[in-house]
Design a protein around this motif. Structure first.
Motif, short mmCIF file in Angstrom:
data_model
loop_
_atom_site.label_atom_id
_atom_site.label_comp_id
_atom_site.label_asym_id
_atom_site.label_seq_id
_atom_site.Cartn_x
_atom_site.Cartn_y
_atom_site.Cartn_z
N ILE A 185 -7.22 -29.98 -33.34
CA ILE A 185 -6.43 -29.15 -34.25
C ILE A 185 -4.94 -29.36 -34.01
CG2 ILE A 185 -5.80 -26.78 -34.84
CD1 ILE A 185 -8.65 -25.97 -34.50
N PHE A 186 -4.55 -29.47 -32.75
CA PHE A 186 -3.14 -29.69 -32.42
C PHE A 186 -2.64 -30.98 -33.07
CE2 PHE A 186 0.40 -31.07 -29.74
CZ PHE A 186 1.15 -29.90 -29.66
N ARG A 187 -3.45 -32.03 -32.96
CA ARG A 187 -3.08 -33.32 -33.54
C ARG A 187 -3.03 -33.27 -35.06
NH1 ARG A 187 -6.82 -35.77 -31.43
NH2 ARG A 187 -8.33 -36.03 -33.10
N VAL A 188 -4.09 -32.76 -35.68
CA VAL A 188 -4.16 -32.70 -37.14
C VAL A 188 -3.07 -31.78 -37.70
CG1 VAL A 188 -5.57 -31.99 -39.12
CG2 VAL A 188 -6.61 -33.23 -37.23
N GLY A 189 -2.88 -30.65 -37.05
CA GLY A 189 -1.87 -29.70 -37.51
C GLY A 189 -0.48 -30.30 -37.55
N ASN A 190 -0.16 -31.09 -36.53
CA ASN A 190 1.16 -31.70 -36.46
C ASN A 190 1.29 -32.93 -37.35
OD1 ASN A 190 3.07 -30.33 -34.49
ND2 ASN A 190 1.19 -30.37 -33.29
N ARG A 191 0.26 -33.75 -37.43
CA ARG A 191 0.32 -34.94 -38.29
C ARG A 191 0.43 -34.56 -39.76
NH1 ARG A 191 -4.37 -39.07 -36.03
NH2 ARG A 191 -3.16 -40.00 -34.32
N THR A 192 -0.35 -33.59 -40.17
CA THR A 192 -0.42 -33.24 -41.59
C THR A 192 0.68 -32.29 -42.03
OG1 THR A 192 -1.87 -31.34 -41.17
CG2 THR A 192 -2.93 -33.49 -41.57
N GLY A 193 1.24 -31.54 -41.10
CA GLY A 193 2.22 -30.54 -41.47
C GLY A 193 1.60 -29.22 -41.89
N ILE A 194 0.27 -29.10 -41.71
CA ILE A 194 -0.41 -27.84 -42.06
C ILE A 194 0.03 -26.73 -41.12
CG2 ILE A 194 -2.63 -26.64 -42.16
CD1 ILE A 194 -3.91 -29.33 -42.91
N CYS A 195 0.02 -27.05 -39.82
CA CYS A 195 0.36 -26.04 -38.81
C CYS A 195 1.06 -26.72 -37.64
CB CYS A 195 -0.89 -25.28 -38.36
SG CYS A 195 -2.33 -26.34 -38.02
N PRO A 196 2.29 -27.19 -37.85
CA PRO A 196 3.01 -27.88 -36.78
C PRO A 196 3.45 -26.93 -35.68
CG PRO A 196 4.43 -27.55 -38.68
CD PRO A 196 3.06 -27.11 -39.10
N GLY A 197 3.55 -27.47 -34.47
CA GLY A 197 3.98 -26.66 -33.35
C GLY A 197 4.01 -27.46 -32.07
N LYS A 198 4.83 -27.03 -31.12
CA LYS A 198 4.99 -27.77 -29.87
C LYS A 198 3.95 -27.38 -28.82
CE LYS A 198 9.94 -28.60 -30.43
NZ LYS A 198 11.29 -28.42 -29.84
N ASN A 199 3.23 -26.29 -29.05
CA ASN A 199 2.16 -25.92 -28.13
C ASN A 199 1.06 -25.22 -28.91
OD1 ASN A 199 2.71 -22.97 -28.21
ND2 ASN A 199 4.58 -23.51 -27.09
N VAL A 200 -0.08 -24.99 -28.25
CA VAL A 200 -1.26 -24.45 -28.95
C VAL A 200 -1.03 -23.04 -29.48
CG1 VAL A 200 -2.90 -25.91 -27.73
CG2 VAL A 200 -2.30 -23.69 -26.76
#
Length: 214
Positions: A145-160
């Motif tokens: 989820i961390f990877r997908v969230g940041n790659r796609t821009g759905i849920c970007p963030g620097k930590n979980v």
């Protein structure tokens, strides 16, 4: 880290996820809330497939905290010795089982705070149990989820923690219940860490990931 997508693109992404898999399910085998809790606790730094292999025989004879106590730590260790950190995990499973018997009448609590008070149970484990068993829209953020969230821009963030809050803030309410399952499965089978399968991705046209593979 990609920029956050706007509401309309995020809605379209989850519309496509829903169309492809309306009722996504977790891949850890379990028979009740207790075995789900144990399976998720064992899955830390281990694969779901590895945990399922180790717990197949275990859950045929143990499906309550009391039965786990009756089995004993030594026998539990033998069942899960193929899983990473198995000795420490066995100790925690025995401790949480005793607490469930002594303080909760053998019933797994439906409170995040109560779950997190159990040995070896963190926020992610608690969220998985809340979501999968009680169908609470809790978001259990793992590496996928961390990877997908940041790659796609759905849920970007620097930590979980930031990513978890971003899912809650950005994903439309109608998709909250299954959001973390869709993201996990997408990361596990399509948006892979080393070789994302961008050419066959159902959201490729909406994803801002710059290093799309060909």
């Amino acid at each position: 880290m990609a920029r956050q997508l706007d509401y309309h693109k995020i809605h379209e992404i989850f519309t496509r996820f829903h169309a492809a898999d309306p009722e996504p399910e977790g891949e850890l085998n379990h028979v009740n809330a207790y075995t789900l809790l144990v399976a998720v606790a064992l899955s830390a730094q281990a694969t779901d497939a590895g945990v399922n292999k180790a717990t197949k025989a275990l859950f045929e004879i143990v499906d309550t905290p009391q039965k786990m106590l009756d089995l004993g730590e030594e026998q539990l260790t033998q069942h899960i010795k193929t899983i990473g950190l198995y000795r420490n995990k066995a100790k925690n499973v025995m401790k949480l089982s005793r607490i469930l018997v002594e303080e909760y009448d053998g019933i797994v609590p439906s409170s995040r705070a109560a779950l997190q008070s159990l040995p070896g149970v963190g926020r992610k484990t608690a969220n998985v149990v809340l979501n999968m068993w009680w169908r609470y829209p809790a978001q259990a953020v793992d590496t996928h989820i961390f990877r997908v969230g940041n790659r796609t821009g759905i849920c970007p963030g620097k930590n979980v923690d930031i990513v978890e809050r971003a899912i809650e803030d950005n994903v439309p309410a109608e998709f909250q219940l299954h959001a973390h399952h869709w993201l996990i499965l997408h990361g596990r089978y399509h948006c892979k860490a080393r070789k994302p399968m961008c050419p066959t991705c159902i959201i490729a046209d909406l994803c801002p990931f710059e290093e799309k593979t060909v």
